[in-house]
Design an enzyme around this catalytic site. Structure first.
Site, PDB file in Angstrom:
ATOM      1  N   GLU A 258       0.281  -1.529   0.003  1.00  0.00           N
ATOM      2  CA  GLU A 258       0.279   0.339  -0.045  1.00  0.00           C
ATOM      3  C   GLU A 258       0.768   1.702  -0.170  1.00  0.00           C
ATOM      4  O   GLU A 258       1.408   1.423   1.037  1.00  0.00           O
ATOM      5  CB  GLU A 258      -0.915  -0.250   1.045  1.00  0.00           C
ATOM      6  CG  GLU A 258      -1.709  -1.312   1.022  1.00  0.00           C
ATOM      7  CD  GLU A 258      -2.620  -0.763   0.453  1.00  0.00           C
ATOM      8  OE1 GLU A 258      -3.205  -0.206  -0.312  1.00  0.00           O
ATOM      9  OE2 GLU A 258      -4.114  -1.880  -0.090  1.00  0.00           O
ATOM     10  N   GLU A 464      -6.213  -3.909   0.648  1.00  0.00           N
ATOM     11  CA  GLU A 464      -6.619  -4.612   1.771  1.00  0.00           C
ATOM     12  C   GLU A 464      -8.570  -4.524   2.400  1.00  0.00           C
ATOM     13  O   GLU A 464      -8.674  -3.290   1.860  1.00  0.00           O
ATOM     14  CB  GLU A 464      -6.151  -3.624   3.101  1.00  0.00           C
ATOM     15  CG  GLU A 464      -4.202  -4.211   2.517  1.00  0.00           C
ATOM     16  CD  GLU A 464      -3.586  -3.296   3.413  1.00  0.00           C
ATOM     17  OE1 GLU A 464      -3.937  -1.507   4.197  1.00  0.00           O
ATOM     18  OE2 GLU A 464      -2.381  -3.774   4.582  1.00  0.00           O
TER      19      GLU A 464
HETATM   20  P1  NAP Z   1       8.512   5.432   4.553  1.00  0.00           P
HETATM   21  O1  NAP Z   1       9.100   5.871   4.933  1.00  0.00           O
HETATM   22  O2  NAP Z   1       7.986   4.164   3.464  1.00  0.00           O
HETATM   23  O3  NAP Z   1       8.113   4.263   5.938  1.00  0.00           O
HETATM   24  C1  NAP Z   1       6.811   3.794   5.918  1.00  0.00           C
HETATM   25  C2  NAP Z   1       7.471   2.664   7.237  1.00  0.00           C
HETATM   26  O4  NAP Z   1       8.475   1.710   6.692  1.00  0.00           O
HETATM   27  C3  NAP Z   1       7.865   2.638   8.229  1.00  0.00           C
HETATM   28  O5  NAP Z   1       7.214   1.352   9.655  1.00  0.00           O
HETATM   29  C4  NAP Z   1       9.409   2.744   8.457  1.00  0.00           C
HETATM   30  O6  NAP Z   1      10.136   2.908   9.185  1.00  0.00           O
HETATM   31  C5  NAP Z   1       9.875   1.699   7.318  1.00  0.00           C
HETATM   32  N1  NAP Z   1      11.109   1.925   6.159  1.00  0.00           N
HETATM   33  C6  NAP Z   1      11.832   2.999   5.953  1.00  0.00           C
HETATM   34  N2  NAP Z   1      12.839   2.811   5.540  1.00  0.00           N
HETATM   35  C7  NAP Z   1      12.792   1.528   4.794  1.00  0.00           C
HETATM   36  C8  NAP Z   1      13.461   0.229   4.867  1.00  0.00           C
HETATM   37  N3  NAP Z   1      14.631   0.392   4.332  1.00  0.00           N
HETATM   38  N4  NAP Z   1      12.900  -1.719   5.428  1.00  0.00           N
HETATM   39  C9  NAP Z   1      11.959  -1.078   6.192  1.00  0.00           C
HETATM   40  N5  NAP Z   1      11.884  -0.619   6.254  1.00  0.00           N
HETATM   41  C10 NAP Z   1      11.669   0.553   6.116  1.00  0.00           C
HETATM   42  O7  NAP Z   1       6.846   5.563   4.443  1.00  0.00           O
HETATM   43  P2  NAP Z   1       5.949   7.671   5.990  1.00  0.00           P
HETATM   44  O8  NAP Z   1       6.552   8.502   5.411  1.00  0.00           O
HETATM   45  O9  NAP Z   1       6.265   6.548   7.069  1.00  0.00           O
HETATM   46  O10 NAP Z   1       4.590   7.404   5.451  1.00  0.00           O
HETATM   47  C11 NAP Z   1       4.191   7.746   4.486  1.00  0.00           C
HETATM   48  C12 NAP Z   1       4.392   7.444   2.920  1.00  0.00           C
HETATM   49  O11 NAP Z   1       3.393   5.642   3.322  1.00  0.00           O
HETATM   50  C13 NAP Z   1       3.362   8.038   2.202  1.00  0.00           C
HETATM   51  O12 NAP Z   1       3.838   8.052   0.602  1.00  0.00           O
HETATM   52  C14 NAP Z   1       1.846   8.116   2.404  1.00  0.00           C
HETATM   53  O13 NAP Z   1       1.430   7.657   0.628  1.00  0.00           O
HETATM   54  C15 NAP Z   1       2.389   5.901   2.052  1.00  0.00           C
HETATM   55  N6  NAP Z   1       0.955   5.664   2.744  1.00  0.00           N
HETATM   56  C16 NAP Z   1      -0.054   4.632   2.074  1.00  0.00           C
HETATM   57  C17 NAP Z   1      -0.795   4.091   2.701  1.00  0.00           C
HETATM   58  C18 NAP Z   1      -1.646   3.402   1.675  1.00  0.00           C
HETATM   59  O14 NAP Z   1      -3.127   2.798   2.506  1.00  0.00           O
HETATM   60  N7  NAP Z   1      -1.743   3.346   0.201  1.00  0.00           N
HETATM   61  C19 NAP Z   1      -1.443   3.953   3.668  1.00  0.00           C
HETATM   62  C20 NAP Z   1      -0.613   5.528   4.573  1.00  0.00           C
HETATM   63  C21 NAP Z   1       0.454   6.099   4.250  1.00  0.00           C
HETATM   64  P3  NAP Z   1      10.846   3.961  10.565  1.00  0.00           P
HETATM   65  O15 NAP Z   1       9.668   4.417  10.198  1.00  0.00           O
HETATM   66  O16 NAP Z   1      10.833   3.528  11.375  1.00  0.00           O
HETATM   67  O17 NAP Z   1      11.608   4.826  10.163  1.00  0.00           O
END
Ligand code: NAP
Length: 486
Positions: A258, A464
């Site tokens: 997602e 989901e």
């Molecule tokens: P993110 O940086 O991709 O982080 C999401 C999760 O991935 C966090 O738990 C983060 O951990 C982890 N993560 C980061 N780098 C990683 C790596 N190299 N290996 C494994 N895990 C890793 O995204 P975010 O800034 O938290 O969330 C915003 C993004 O999520 C936006 O693009 C939004 O559109 C998207 N989103 C999508 C949906 C959907 O249903 N499609 C819903 C909500 C959000 P840490 O935070 O601990 O670094």
């Protein structure tokens, strides 16, 4: 400073839950978690190691072998108890969420209810995972198609919906008979840990659910490389989703992704103005603009454009930005300083390419950002092609339906989209033409437990919620019975 005012302080845990034990990390290392509204440190969490992640996977594997033999009714009963406990702790869970994530209390309460709704929905779905019987060409054969749990699974979840992005994954997993190891965002771990406290009270078997806190770079590669983990469900950015897909290739893991969006919201001349304004306000400013389904580009037809901009600017001026714990505020802070910097950069870029403020100009104070309306926005600007993830409402003007649909679809993302019209023929035409996993007609909201949620193109894989949500955690097994005598 720990979170004050909780009626059940035991919901606030600063330890990871690994294989049924609440634990610190053997590394002795911790990470601090802050309150985005005040910058104060709320507490710490263990920075779990690769070995601790392995331990959680092994415990999940062993617990799953027993869990899958429980009847669907037994599994459903535990999920329903968990649902009841979450709702009974609504105020405390909302407070924890507001303090660690920033969203206003009313929205946090809404998220707690939304998160709980997945437990009820999938408790009900657990009883309906029926397979099929096929009559094959051979006279002596019958084929049964069985649905069986995928096995041990993992989830990596983001900070913007710290509870709902977890229950949307673990409720179908547990209903299907799977186990799950979860790594929540290090920015918002306390909601996940509180959820796990309630899971234990509901009677979820020890080890079936682990919450491994800490750094993504330590935990993520263990989850993706493990041959025991048969499925990874991820919500977050497209960039990280692609990385996890690569890392999961060697173990041919099933994936649900997602990912990010760039939602268009189209307002046609024949739209009801007030419905369009209300829909745009909800879809743009919920969670301070930090949702994957937030409208990112507002496309408005020329005949209604000026009236729409004037009305929405009035509504934006009514938003009250401040600490989410204060009930008079309607918009909380952004999650961190990087998010504030991105908003500034997007607005400055748009202004430098000819956009104008329709609202008061952007101002920031720490992580608080005033919401702004920009008009005269074009495809040359960053706001048109990148997810802004903040309270910026950029208005593009268009003339024809064809032009609007082309503009809306001109993105590599395909998560949510919205449009406003009162013409039923246009509703069908545009609804079918928009290349997105979700389309909202005359509404700014497309999320509910009973409808599939997910994107196409670079917004992800799988769905989901809804009926398909549980299929993500089930394998089909064809069971061929030969030599039958008729
Ligand atoms: P993110 O940086 O991709 O982080 C999401 C999760 O991935 C966090 O738990 C983060 O951990 C982890 N993560 C980061 N780098 C990683 C790596 N190299 N290996 C494994 N895990 C890793 O995204 P975010 O800034 O938290 O969330 C915003 C993004 O999520 C936006 O693009 C939004 O559109 C998207 N989103 C999508 C949906 C959907 O249903 N499609 C819903 C909500 C959000 P840490 O935070 O601990 O670094």
């Amino acid at each position: 400073m720990p979170i004050s005012g909780l009626s059940d302080p035991s919901l606030f845990r600063e330890q990871a839950l690994i294989g049924g034990s609440w634990t610190d990390s053997t590394s002795g290392k911790t990470l601090s978690v802050d309150n985005p509204a005040t910058g104060e440190i709320i507490g710490t969490i263990p920075a779990c190691t690769a070995a601790e992640t392995e331990k959680a996977i092994a415990a999940a594997d062993s617990a799953q072998k027993r869990w899958k033999t429980r009847t669907p009714d037994e599994r459903a009963a535990i999920l329903m108890k968990w649902y009841d406990l979450i709702l009974a702790s609504l105020d405390d869970l909302a407070t924890i969420m507001t303090v660690e994530q920033g969203k206003v209390l009313a929205e946090a309460k809404g998220e707690v209810k939304y998160a709980a709704s997945f437990l009820r929905w999938f408790a009900e779905e657990a009883r309906r995972m029926d397979g099929t019987i096929i009559t094959p060409p051979q006279r002596d054969r019958r084929v049964l198609v069985l649905k069986q749990p995928v096995g041990t699974t993992a989830a990596i979840t983001p900070w913007n919906f710290p509870l709902a992005m977890i229950t949307r994954k673990c409720a179908p997993a547990f209903a299907a008979g799977c186990s799950m190891v979860i790594k929540p965002s290090e920015l918002t771990p306390y909601s996940a840990l509180a959820l796990a406290v309630l899971a234990e009270r509901a009677g979820l078997p020890s080890g079936l659910l682990s919450i491994v806190t800490g750094e993504a770079k330590e935990i993520g590669p263990v989850l993706t490389a493990s041959p025991t983990v048969r499925k990874l469900s991820f919500t977050g950015s497209t960039h990280v989703g692609a990385l996890l897909m690569e890392q999961s290739a060697s173990t041919i893991k099933r994936l649900s992704l997602e990912l990010g969006g760039n939602a268009p919201l189209l307002v046609f001349d024949d739209a009801d103005l007030e419905t369009a304004v209300a829909g745009a306000m909800g879809s743009k400013f919920r969670n301070s603009g930090q949702t994957c389904v937030c409208s990112n580009r507002i496309l408005v037809q020329s005949g209604i454009h000026d009236r729409f901009v004037a009305r929405i600017t009035e509504e934006v001026a009514k938003l009250k930005v401040g600490n989410g714990l204060d009930p008079k505020n309607t918009m909380g802070p952004l999650i961190n300083d990087a998010a504030v910097a991105k908003i500034r950069a997007h607005v400055e870029d748009a202004l430098s390419h000819g956009a104008r403020y329709a609202s008061a100009p952007l101002s920031t104070d720490g992580r608080f950002v005033t919401p702004v309306v920009l008009e005269g926005v074009t495809s040359a600007m960053r706001v048109s092609c990148e997810e802004t993830f903040g309270p910026v409402l950029p208005v593009f003007k268009f003339e024809t339906e064809e032009e609007a649909v082309t503009l809306a679809n001109s993105t590599p993302f395909g998560l949510a989209s919205y449009f406003f019209t009162t013409d039923v023929s246009r509703a069908w035409r545009v609804g079918e033409a928009l290349d997105f996993g979700m389309v909202g007609l005359n509404t700014g909201s497309v999320s509910m437990e009973s409808a599939p949620f997910g994107g196409i193109k670079q917004s992800g894989l799988g769905r989901e919620g809804g009926h398909p949500g549980i299929d993500e955690f089930l394998e089909l097994k064809s069971f061929h019975m030969a030599g039958l005598k008729f």
